[in-house]
Design a protein around this motif. Structure first.
Motif, PDB file in Angstrom:
ATOM      1  N   LYS A 136      22.536   2.428 -58.513  1.00  0.00           N
ATOM      2  CA  LYS A 136      22.950   3.134 -59.065  1.00  0.00           C
ATOM      3  C   LYS A 136      23.325   3.296 -59.879  1.00  0.00           C
ATOM      4  CE  LYS A 136      26.473   6.884 -60.387  1.00  0.00           C
ATOM      5  NZ  LYS A 136      25.916   6.856 -62.111  1.00  0.00           N
ATOM      6  N   ARG A 137      23.708   1.509 -60.561  1.00  0.00           N
ATOM      7  CA  ARG A 137      24.073   1.073 -61.505  1.00  0.00           C
ATOM      8  C   ARG A 137      22.236   0.746 -62.182  1.00  0.00           C
ATOM      9  NH1 ARG A 137      28.971  -1.903 -62.690  1.00  0.00           N
ATOM     10  NH2 ARG A 137      27.650  -2.085 -64.767  1.00  0.00           N
ATOM     11  N   ILE A 138      21.932   0.382 -61.372  1.00  0.00           N
ATOM     12  CA  ILE A 138      20.013   0.245 -62.394  1.00  0.00           C
ATOM     13  C   ILE A 138      19.799   1.291 -62.609  1.00  0.00           C
ATOM     14  CG2 ILE A 138      17.697  -0.540 -60.801  1.00  0.00           C
ATOM     15  CD1 ILE A 138      19.760  -2.513 -59.041  1.00  0.00           C
ATOM     16  N   ARG A 139      19.899   2.117 -61.968  1.00  0.00           N
ATOM     17  CA  ARG A 139      19.201   3.350 -61.739  1.00  0.00           C
ATOM     18  C   ARG A 139      20.065   3.800 -63.570  1.00  0.00           C
ATOM     19  NH1 ARG A 139      16.699   7.382 -57.145  1.00  0.00           N
ATOM     20  NH2 ARG A 139      16.629   5.658 -55.597  1.00  0.00           N
ATOM     21  N   ASP A 140      20.637   3.622 -63.920  1.00  0.00           N
ATOM     22  CA  ASP A 140      21.608   3.969 -64.703  1.00  0.00           C
ATOM     23  C   ASP A 140      20.921   3.389 -65.805  1.00  0.00           C
ATOM     24  OD1 ASP A 140      22.339   6.223 -63.153  1.00  0.00           O
ATOM     25  OD2 ASP A 140      24.844   5.494 -62.961  1.00  0.00           O
ATOM     26  N   ILE A 141      19.996   2.286 -65.647  1.00  0.00           N
ATOM     27  CA  ILE A 141      20.038   1.665 -67.421  1.00  0.00           C
ATOM     28  C   ILE A 141      18.733   2.488 -68.249  1.00  0.00           C
ATOM     29  CG2 ILE A 141      18.582  -0.217 -67.884  1.00  0.00           C
ATOM     30  CD1 ILE A 141      20.285  -2.023 -65.995  1.00  0.00           C
ATOM     31  N   GLU A 142      19.331   2.682 -69.264  1.00  0.00           N
ATOM     32  CA  GLU A 142      18.197   3.924 -70.229  1.00  0.00           C
ATOM     33  C   GLU A 142      17.123   3.096 -70.150  1.00  0.00           C
ATOM     34  OE1 GLU A 142      17.543   6.637 -73.880  1.00  0.00           O
ATOM     35  OE2 GLU A 142      19.505   6.928 -72.498  1.00  0.00           O
ATOM     36  N   GLY A 143      15.361   3.509 -69.661  1.00  0.00           N
ATOM     37  CA  GLY A 143      14.316   2.962 -70.299  1.00  0.00           C
ATOM     38  C   GLY A 143      13.819   2.249 -68.956  1.00  0.00           C
ATOM     39  N   LEU A 144      14.512   1.378 -68.012  1.00  0.00           N
ATOM     40  CA  LEU A 144      14.138   0.703 -66.986  1.00  0.00           C
ATOM     41  C   LEU A 144      13.507   1.760 -65.742  1.00  0.00           C
ATOM     42  CD1 LEU A 144      14.591  -2.275 -65.859  1.00  0.00           C
ATOM     43  CD2 LEU A 144      16.187  -1.484 -64.659  1.00  0.00           C
ATOM     44  N   LYS A 145      12.437   1.210 -66.116  1.00  0.00           N
ATOM     45  CA  LYS A 145      11.193   2.311 -64.822  1.00  0.00           C
ATOM     46  C   LYS A 145      10.697   1.126 -63.687  1.00  0.00           C
ATOM     47  CE  LYS A 145       9.056   4.647 -68.218  1.00  0.00           C
ATOM     48  NZ  LYS A 145      10.344   5.181 -69.303  1.00  0.00           N
ATOM     49  N   ILE A 146      11.737   2.424 -62.346  1.00  0.00           N
ATOM     50  CA  ILE A 146      11.173   1.349 -61.471  1.00  0.00           C
ATOM     51  C   ILE A 146      10.926   1.553 -60.348  1.00  0.00           C
ATOM     52  CG2 ILE A 146      13.340  -0.462 -62.184  1.00  0.00           C
ATOM     53  CD1 ILE A 146      15.435   2.237 -60.816  1.00  0.00           C
ATOM     54  N   ALA A 147      11.062   1.302 -59.108  1.00  0.00           N
ATOM     55  CA  ALA A 147      10.365   2.023 -58.092  1.00  0.00           C
ATOM     56  C   ALA A 147      10.247   1.372 -56.971  1.00  0.00           C
ATOM     57  CB  ALA A 147       8.391   1.565 -57.449  1.00  0.00           C
ATOM     58  N   PHE A 148      10.697   2.024 -55.383  1.00  0.00           N
ATOM     59  CA  PHE A 148      11.517   1.564 -54.456  1.00  0.00           C
ATOM     60  C   PHE A 148      10.272   0.733 -52.954  1.00  0.00           C
ATOM     61  CE2 PHE A 148      15.394   3.483 -56.421  1.00  0.00           C
ATOM     62  CZ  PHE A 148      16.022   3.074 -56.652  1.00  0.00           C
ATOM     63  N   GLU A 149      10.437  -0.142 -52.651  1.00  0.00           N
ATOM     64  CA  GLU A 149       9.340  -0.785 -51.998  1.00  0.00           C
ATOM     65  C   GLU A 149      10.751  -1.353 -50.622  1.00  0.00           C
ATOM     66  OE1 GLU A 149       6.507  -2.667 -52.489  1.00  0.00           O
ATOM     67  OE2 GLU A 149       7.096  -3.805 -51.634  1.00  0.00           O
ATOM     68  N   GLU A 150       9.813  -0.660 -48.845  1.00  0.00           N
ATOM     69  CA  GLU A 150      11.076  -0.810 -48.349  1.00  0.00           C
ATOM     70  C   GLU A 150       9.951  -2.932 -47.827  1.00  0.00           C
ATOM     71  OE1 GLU A 150      12.644   0.420 -45.860  1.00  0.00           O
ATOM     72  OE2 GLU A 150      12.670   2.342 -47.733  1.00  0.00           O
ATOM     73  N   ASP A 151      11.159  -3.323 -47.423  1.00  0.00           N
ATOM     74  CA  ASP A 151      11.000  -4.814 -47.279  1.00  0.00           C
ATOM     75  C   ASP A 151       9.929  -4.674 -46.114  1.00  0.00           C
ATOM     76  OD1 ASP A 151      12.311  -5.895 -49.076  1.00  0.00           O
ATOM     77  OD2 ASP A 151      14.298  -6.041 -48.187  1.00  0.00           O
ATOM     78  N   GLU A 152       8.940  -5.694 -46.140  1.00  0.00           N
ATOM     79  CA  GLU A 152       8.179  -6.199 -45.054  1.00  0.00           C
ATOM     80  C   GLU A 152       8.938  -6.774 -44.271  1.00  0.00           C
ATOM     81  OE1 GLU A 152       3.847  -5.342 -47.136  1.00  0.00           O
ATOM     82  OE2 GLU A 152       4.380  -7.079 -46.020  1.00  0.00           O
ATOM     83  N   ILE A 153       8.844  -7.721 -42.978  1.00  0.00           N
ATOM     84  CA  ILE A 153       9.491  -7.602 -41.873  1.00  0.00           C
ATOM     85  C   ILE A 153       8.827  -8.041 -40.813  1.00  0.00           C
ATOM     86  CG2 ILE A 153      11.541  -8.082 -39.801  1.00  0.00           C
ATOM     87  CD1 ILE A 153      12.313  -5.724 -40.641  1.00  0.00           C
TER      88      ILE A 153
END
Length: 153
Positions: A136-153
């Motif tokens: 949530k804290r990461i998502r709250d950083i204005e202007g930070l462009k992110i995407a989520f990827e599942e870790d490969e096992i």
């Protein structure tokens, strides 16, 4: 894994660095002689000296494995207020941490485990966090462009 899709710059960079220093206990910078002269890196290494924990000569660090028998100096620093100030003053974006102007691959670790991994020459960076609070804290950083990827096992 949280992929940083665009180079964090300016205020976005500063907020990401503040968050990394809040959460992590150390970070590293890399100096590679195979990328040319390292003379201009001496001033920042000197500035950070009081936060230095250790320097290791190796072919492997967070996010990178060098081939061909190449080695680099990896400097591990305490994530303290002195170092935070320097890291924020010396660069205005995450991918500026690249030789010849600055040491390579500013990355952060929490209890020895990678948290923010930066491979500046490749313009690749990601965050290793599963904590809902920190996500949530990461998502709250204005202007930070992110995407989520599942870790490969």
């Amino acid at each position: 894994m949280i992929i940083i899709e665009e180079n964090p710059k300016g205020e976005t960079y500063e907020k990401l660095i503040d968050l990394a220093f809040e959460l992590c206990d150390e970070f590293h910078l890399v100096v590679r002689r195979d990328l040319g002269s390292t003379r201009q890196l001496e001033p920042i290494l000197k500035e950070l000296e009081s936060s230095l924990k250790e320097m290791v000569v190796t072919n492997e660090w967070t996010g990178t494995l060098l081939g061909g028998g190449q080695k680099a100096r990896v400097y591990y620093y305490s994530a303290d207020e002195h170092a935070r100030k320097i890291v924020k003053e010396r660069a205005d974006s995450l991918y500026e941490w690249m030789q010849p102007n600055l040491p390579e691959d500013l990355s952060f670790l929490k209890k020895g485990k990678p948290w923010l991994v930066n491979i500046a020459h490749e313009e690749e960076s990601y965050i290793m966090s599963e904590s809902e609070y920190w996500i949530k804290r990461i998502r709250d950083i204005e202007g930070l462009k992110i995407a989520f990827e599942e870790d490969e096992i």
